[in-house]
Design a protein around this motif. Structure first.
Motif, PDB file in Angstrom:
ATOM      1  N   ALA A   1       0.838  -1.099  -0.082  1.00 16.47           N
ATOM      2  CA  ALA A   1      -0.005   0.150   0.000  1.00 16.47           C
ATOM      3  C   ALA A   1       0.933   1.177   0.075  1.00 16.47           C
ATOM      4  CB  ALA A   1      -1.018   0.041   1.199  1.00 16.47           C
ATOM      5  N   VAL A   2       2.053   1.278   0.679  1.00 14.38           N
ATOM      6  CA  VAL A   2       2.898   2.399   0.589  1.00 14.38           C
ATOM      7  C   VAL A   2       3.399   2.553  -0.580  1.00 14.38           C
ATOM      8  CG1 VAL A   2       4.803   3.473   1.761  1.00 14.38           C
ATOM      9  CG2 VAL A   2       3.441   2.064   3.192  1.00 14.38           C
TER      10      VAL A   2
ATOM     11  N   ASP B   1       1.410   6.310  -7.243  1.00 21.15           N
ATOM     12  CA  ASP B   1       0.325   7.333  -7.899  1.00 21.15           C
ATOM     13  C   ASP B   1       0.796   8.778  -8.125  1.00 21.15           C
ATOM     14  OD1 ASP B   1      -1.602   5.042  -7.708  1.00 21.15           O
ATOM     15  OD2 ASP B   1      -2.445   5.626  -5.675  1.00 21.15           O
ATOM     16  N   ARG B   2       1.968   8.939  -7.325  1.00 20.82           N
ATOM     17  CA  ARG B   2       2.433  10.366  -7.521  1.00 20.82           C
ATOM     18  C   ARG B   2       3.342  10.395  -8.620  1.00 20.82           C
ATOM     19  NH1 ARG B   2       3.425  13.448  -2.566  1.00 20.82           N
ATOM     20  NH2 ARG B   2       2.273  12.503  -0.824  1.00 20.82           N
TER      21      ARG B   2
ATOM     22  N   ARG C   1       0.940   4.015  -3.154  1.00 21.34           N
ATOM     23  CA  ARG C   1       0.727   5.624  -2.935  1.00 21.34           C
ATOM     24  C   ARG C   1       1.783   6.398  -3.540  1.00 21.34           C
ATOM     25  NH1 ARG C   1      -1.694   3.887   2.031  1.00 21.34           N
ATOM     26  NH2 ARG C   1       0.295   4.287   3.252  1.00 21.34           N
TER      27      ARG C   1
ATOM     28  N   ALA D   1       4.978   6.996   6.019  1.00 18.10           N
ATOM     29  CA  ALA D   1       3.872   5.999   6.012  1.00 18.10           C
ATOM     30  C   ALA D   1       4.591   4.537   6.206  1.00 18.10           C
ATOM     31  CB  ALA D   1       3.273   6.059   4.390  1.00 18.10           C
TER      32      ALA D   1
END
Length: 260
Positions: free
Chosen positions: A56-57, A63-64, A60, A217
């Motif tokens: 999950a980290v 996604d950036r 994210r 995170a």
């Protein structure tokens, strides 16, 4: 009583493991694996996470990412493979042949090459990733950040992972498979660096990098920076064909590691 053949096989296995404990750990999918300093200090390497699918980290972070992505020190390739699955243009580079082979098996594009060697798309990458301890590459943060600015488009994005404490350390280390593993005392030393976020920013600002975000995170810390913006008409890498044509072994820049 062991036969001569059994003794020879055991010796061979030990030699193979000791010759490249990193490659063996990637093949096994787990450690223990460490960076070891001359005084015995050990930094555990998170092989299990590196060999697992993007978590999950990681997602994210991806996604950036903007445009074409260069993953510096891609390791076994979980991030490059995830980007490829999303239909994104992405290339991993690593000095470990085993890491590159693993990345290719996952369906990612990758080159067996150092970040300091000639690379495809220089000055045209939109995003560079420097995760999983890779801020330490070369043991010279100034040289590494300067090189990344050369690889990115003006105003390009760098996402770097930092140590979760304020540290600025340059050390010589070698890779070992355990604190007391036999056969590792003679492993070659190489320079490495460990930087917390404040230290990274101290190196980055004089080179024209601008911090645009910082976050934590999953027990990990990250910084997003943009390179110095100047006028440029260069186009970013658009086609995976450009990248796949550059799959190469480190000693021979134009010879494929694996066929696409």
């Amino acid at each position: 009583m062991s036969t001569a053949h059994e003794v020879m096989a055991a010796d061979t296995a030990e030699h193979n493991w000791s010759a490249d404990p990193y490659a063996d750990a990637l093949q096994a999918g787990h450690g223990p694996l460490f960076l070891r300093r001359g005084d015995g200090w050990l930094l555990p390497l998170d092989v299990e996470r590196w060999c697992a699918p993007a978590d999950a980290v990681d997602l994210r972070i991806l996604d950036r990412c903007e445009g074409a992505v260069l993953d510096v020190g891609c390791g076994p390739g979980r991030l490059v493979a995830e980007l490829a699955a999303r239909g994104r243009t992405a290339l991993g580079i690593d000095i470990s042949e085993a890491a590159i082979a693993h990345t290719l098996r996952l369906g990612g594009q990758a080159l067996w090459r150092s970040v300091f060697e000639p690379l495809p798309g220089e000055g045209r990458w939109n995003t560079a990733l420097l995760l999983d301890e890779n801020l330490g590459i070369g043991g010279d943060p100034h040289a590494l950040l300067r090189r990344l600015a050369e690889l990115l488009l003006p105003g390009g994005l760098l996402i770097a992972e930092t140590v979760p404490v304020d540290v600025d350390e340059r050390i010589d280390v070698h890779i070992v498979r355990g604190a007391d593993a036999p056969g590792t005392a003679g492993a070659p030393l190489f320079p490495w660096a460990r930087l917390g976020t404040p230290a990274l920013l101290r190196y980055a600002r004089p080179l024209g990098w601008c911090a645009v975000d910082q976050w934590a995170a999953g027990g990990r810390c990250f910084v997003a920076l943009r390179s110095r913006s100047t006028s440029s008409s260069a186009e970013p890498p658009k086609s995976t064909a450009v990248i796949s044509s550059q799959r190469a072994r480190k000693p021979s820049p134009d010879r494929p590691v694996a066929e696409g």
